[in-house]
Design an enzyme around this catalytic site. Structure first.
Site, PDB file in Angstrom:
ATOM      1  CG  ASP A  47      -3.006  23.137  39.478  1.00 52.85           C
ATOM      2  OD1 ASP A  47      -4.206  23.136  39.150  1.00 52.85           O
ATOM      3  OD2 ASP A  47      -2.339  24.191  39.583  1.00 52.85           O
TER       4      ASP A  47
ATOM      5  CG  ASP B  64      -1.472  27.021  33.015  1.00 56.65           C
ATOM      6  OD1 ASP B  64      -0.666  27.140  32.069  1.00 56.65           O
ATOM      7  OD2 ASP B  64      -1.361  27.680  34.064  1.00 56.65           O
TER       8      ASP B  64
END
Lengths: 379, 379
Positions: free
Chosen positions: B270, B96
């Protein structure tokens, strides 16, 4: 080895000095000696899958009666098929009597000649252990080697206190053995007490030998005394224990303690050191003890030991282990516990092979030299 | 799929309604979609060995830029060979941007048009993230899918706040893509923002599509809104995202969220849910969510799911898991995390197979019926 238990035997295959290697056969499997028993306190060797423990070469693990009787409870474990079924450890299990941890962990304990009453450290509930109840609990757990209830005094203590506890432990040894009765494939061990007083140690060992146990433990050591005192007590006791029976040094110890004790005739050990150290950032290795928290490892791409057969010691960088320990990651505890138990089992396997080949003295010297050289130089 | 990255491709093999199954090919390996990415926050999927994660069928894992930039640091990871070498995960890794966790974890953060300045939650040290620095960090980590820096607002927020953050995120999308440049075998994803305002979601998706990203994420959901709002936003966005590019719903979710989102065209997910729940005594299963702390399991010899291929779900009694959770044993976290990631991966594999066979609607109905029936009756 014991008339009542023809299916339990201890065969010594080779000796070198006082050191010996052999096999202790129990109903559930064979234990190659000298043996190190990983500690599975509450039905789990902490931070390890049970299959890993087996694959490292451990033939037997230890369970703690004190912890298991309080949670989940011996009767519950029995209803669930025993500790092997519960934890999925298929090999032999040795359980301690609970007495040592009653003294070290419980609150408000009261000892009398018949047993000990104490309050649980978990919920404050009251419990009582007698020699008979300890054997009953261990039998409910389906333990393969049951330990007699004893009283273990901390060192230093006065000779009078040490003697009183030793005499009480002998009385409890008889009661424990009677309570054990005949259990095919299983064994009960008596425990030598006597603190750091040689004459009391000898008296304890002789009295226990007369009771004809299938195995003998040396208790009450590694409780605060210097290593030299511990080794002297082993030397004092050893000639008075039946040569054909296994000898178990309880709660010991460092890798050096293991080598020195094996060289003095000890066959079995248990200790929380490798597992506990693994949860605190410490690795045992052929280079000695390594503190992964130390900044010297932060950028080190090298593994703990590239020659190790343990993937955790061989494949992961010190920098990664350092990071996991610093970040308090569970994987850090998993990898370091694995590394430490692998090292302990490798050390025992090395001792067994060396004694069998008549090279134990050289092995011992070589291992100690490597420890003395210490860790590989920092980058 | 992207002219500059001929070695990155996304092939859709089958569709059923909006659901699709295919393969995202990256330099480091193929990702079968729909895919669930286990979260490896700080260079480890918590309480799991990396080999286990792979063996469960996970093709890709996620790493958190915020955590890794603070500890051990992106430059250090790069010097150690990147995140794959560091953690020994050999497949693709998505990272991320760090932005979400700056907002949720750091103290004293200050956002401006150029980026965000914040203090570490670990040691209070000051750090700055810009779109360019986030891409640089992710490149230092050697991430395979890099996420643009964005600003994610919590819901509920005012439409004005949501729009401001969405516009800023679009500006940062362009800057991130420019900073990414050309990286063979790797991809950068843009992130759709716009909160719960459909028109803003559409505007964001269209503007990102015009920038021609190799993949698109839907961000800013699962931040406090009801599931129905989340699903409505996916339905709003989906027609405006390029059909031939992968779609990743960030930070989602429950097993039901996954099924419902896949049926609306999402390809990747996720979430910390399976791993975090595993550390808190909760098991995901085809019978729904099971709380192992509950006393009903204390004497239950049955496993979580006797039909599971996961040893932890199939071979250990609920009573044992209950005991480990109650005793706060690390093995309890290890077994339950394993169970949960196995269930999530099995669910994804089931969806992929069902879509490929044209039976996704039946699969979805069957799975949801089983959850609705709930756990097996207590003994």
């Amino acid at each position: 080895m014991h008339a009542a238990n023809p299916d339990v035997s201890f065969e010594i295959h080779a000796r070198e000095g006082a050191a010996r290697t052999g096999v202790l056969k129990l109903g559930r499997g064979a234990v190659r000696t000298p043996a190190f028993m990983p500690v599975g306190t509450a039905g789990t060797v902490k931070a390890m899958y049970v299959d890993q423990v087996h694959e490292l070469g451990a033939d037997i693990i230890l369970g703690n009666t004190y912890h298991l009787m309080l949670r989940p409870g011996a009767e519950r474990v029995a209803a669930l098929g025993g500790l092997h079924e519960f934890s999925r450890w298929q090999g032999p299990i040795l359980t301690d009597s609970g007495g040592f941890q009653v003294m070290s962990l419980s609150s408000l304990r009261k000892l009398d000649k018949d047993g000990v009453t104490f309050k649980s450290h978990i919920d404050g509930s009251s419990h009582r252990l007698t020699p008979e109840r300890s054997v009953e609990i261990q039998t409910l757990l389906d333990s393969d080697i049951i330990m007699q209830l004893d009283e273990c005094v901390r060192l230093p203590s006065t000779p009078a206190d040490i003697e009183r506890a030793m005499r009480l432990s002998l009385d409890w040894a008889e009661r424990s053995k009677r309570a054990f009765g005949v259990q095919p494939g299983k064994a009960i061990f008596g425990i030598v007490q006597g603190g750091d007083v040689p004459a009391l140690r000898v008296a304890s060992a002789q009295a226990l030998a007369d009771m004809d146990f299938p195995g003998y433990a040396i208790g009450g050591l590694a409780v605060g005394e210097p290593q030299a005192v511990m080794l002297a007590m082993i030397e004092t006791v050893e000639p008075h224990l039946p040569a054909q029976k296994p000898r178990y040094l309880m709660g010991v110890g460092t890798p050096d303690d293991l080598i020195e004790s094996v060289s003095r005739g000890v066959d079995m050990f248990d200790c929380v050191m490798p597992t506990r150290a693994g949860r605190h950032g410490l690795a045992y290795s052929r280079f000695g003890k390594i503190n992964l928290k130390n900044a010297r490892h932060a950028q080190d791409p090298r593994p703990i030991d590239e020659a190790s057969a343990c993937p955790a010691a061989r494949d992961y960088s010190r920098a990664y282990l350092h990071h996991l320990v610093r970040a308090n990651e569970i994987l850090g505890m998993m990898l370091l516990t694995w590394i430490n138990l692998a090292y302990y089992q490798d050390l025992m396997a090395g001792m067994r092979a060396a004694i069998a080949a008549g090279g134990f003295a050289d092995f011992r010297a070589g291992v100690k030299e490597a420890w003395a050289r210490g860790d590989i130089p920092a980058l």
